[in-house]
Design a protein around this motif. Structure first.
Motif, PDB file in Angstrom:
ATOM      1  N   ASN A 148      24.909  56.214   7.157  1.00  0.00           N
ATOM      2  CA  ASN A 148      24.630  55.269   6.065  1.00  0.00           C
ATOM      3  C   ASN A 148      24.084  55.977   4.829  1.00  0.00           C
ATOM      4  N   THR A 154      23.659  57.414   1.148  1.00  0.00           N
ATOM      5  CA  THR A 154      24.040  57.140  -0.228  1.00  0.00           C
ATOM      6  C   THR A 154      24.243  58.465  -0.948  1.00  0.00           C
ATOM      7  N   ASN A 186      27.935  55.510   2.909  1.00  0.00           N
ATOM      8  CA  ASN A 186      27.934  54.617   1.744  1.00  0.00           C
ATOM      9  C   ASN A 186      28.093  55.379   0.434  1.00  0.00           C
TER      10      ASN A 186
END
Length: 331
Positions: A108, A110, A138
């Motif tokens: 996950n 960023t 992500n």
């Protein structure tokens, strides 16, 4: 054709004069005024000129364009505050000087977190890294520092939200596999043509409509997957891919193939299922190694027996509308 929906727009970050904007960049610095990002502006210079001087890693040009620069008193640039999961922290802390593979799949992550992680690597580790697995994260932007890995052979970015690749991707001279399957990729930089060692370019389920002419420079490319993309045309330079053995073009917007396709002397498999192609160029008869052409669910399957059979005498297997034909003479 499957519907290809527009990706969600990135949120516009609006803030008042008293707000702070936290941006992921390479070093921590607090700037009291946007003017400190450049030399003093001359009278009459526009805000657009100011924007052109900004280079903030981790932000796209679109994000930069909507920043209310004139309203901001302070831009707080710092990605060190991003939280990294404990298992990643442990890996980075316990890693010796040698780092061949870095697996960050399904964390996950960023873009800001990725910047922090890559920033933790030493110069020696960056020079040694061979595989970087970032799939199922992500990520919306790939930082320009991706070009700092000269030994990288495998870069896996599938199942992310990446919309484009930085120009620095062209610095990865050792790269052999680039997987961008199921991303929001809309354009490839011209520097993609500098990846002379690339053997697999996987672009299935992306938003690509065209390819740069420099794609023809990929002389080592063997597998080229463009299935399920809105690709409208292949550049003539695709004929320079002399090592190509598999070309996947299923469910694209293609209506023709360039005559240069006949130069793909190593091509063995050509997949054209669910395209708008109605004729094959005569030059396809030059493909002596061609074993399978899949033209199911196309108008080409109807026309090929009447018009194109003579140019496919070397073909071993033709798949047309679910029929398996062993020899072209069966028509």
């Amino acid at each position: 054709m499957e519907d290809i929906t527009e990706p969600n727009r990135l949120p516009k970050n609006r803030s008042s004069a008293s707000d702070h904007l936290t941006l992921p960049v390479a070093s921590k610095k607090t700037i009291k005024s946007p003017s400190e990002l450049q030399p003093p502006r001359k009278r009459g210079s526009s805000e657009n000129q100011l924007r052109q001087t900004l280079n903030i890693p981790g932000l796209s040009q679109k994000q930069m364009d909507v920043m209310p620069l004139e309203e901001l008193q302070t831009i707080h640039m710092d990605y060190t505050d991003y939280i990294i999961e404990n298992d990643i922290e442990t890996t980075l802390t316990n890693t010796t000087d040698t780092l061949d593979h870095l697996n960050l799949e399904s964390k996950n992550l960023t873009t800001g977190q990725l910047l922090k992680i890559l920033g933790r690597l030493t110069v020696d580790q960056k020079n040694q890294l061979q595989t970087l697995n970032l799939k199922n994260n992500n990520l919306t932007i790939l930082p320009e520092t991706i070009g700092d890995f000269p030994a990288l052979k495998g870069l896996h970015l599938n199942n992310t939200s990446l919309g484009k690749m930085p120009e620095t991707i062209g610095k990865l001279s050792a790269l052999e596999i680039l997987d961008l399957t199921n991303t929001r990729l809309r354009i490839l930089p011209v520097t993609i043509g500098n990846l002379y060692a690339l053997t697999q370019l996987l672009l299935k389920d992306t938003f690509l409509k065209k390819l740069p002419e420099t794609i023809g420079n990929l002389s080592a490319l063997k597998i080229f997957d463009l299935d399920n993309t809105p690709l409208e045309k292949l550049p003539d330079t695709v004929g320079n891919l002399s090592a190509l053995t598999r070309l996947y073009l299923e469910n694209t917007y293609l209506y023709e193939l360039p005559p240069s396709i006949g130069n793909l002397s190593s091509l063995e498999f050509l997949f054209l299922k669910r395209t708008d192609i109605t004729r094959l160029p005569a030059e396809i008869g030059n493909l002596s190694n061609l074993q399978i052409v899949d033209i199911r669910t196309t108008n080409l399957a109807i026309n090929i027996a009447k018009a194109d059979a003579t140019s496919l005498e070397a073909l071993a297997t033709l798949r047309a509308n679910g029929c398996h034909v062993d020899k072209i003479t069966d028509f």
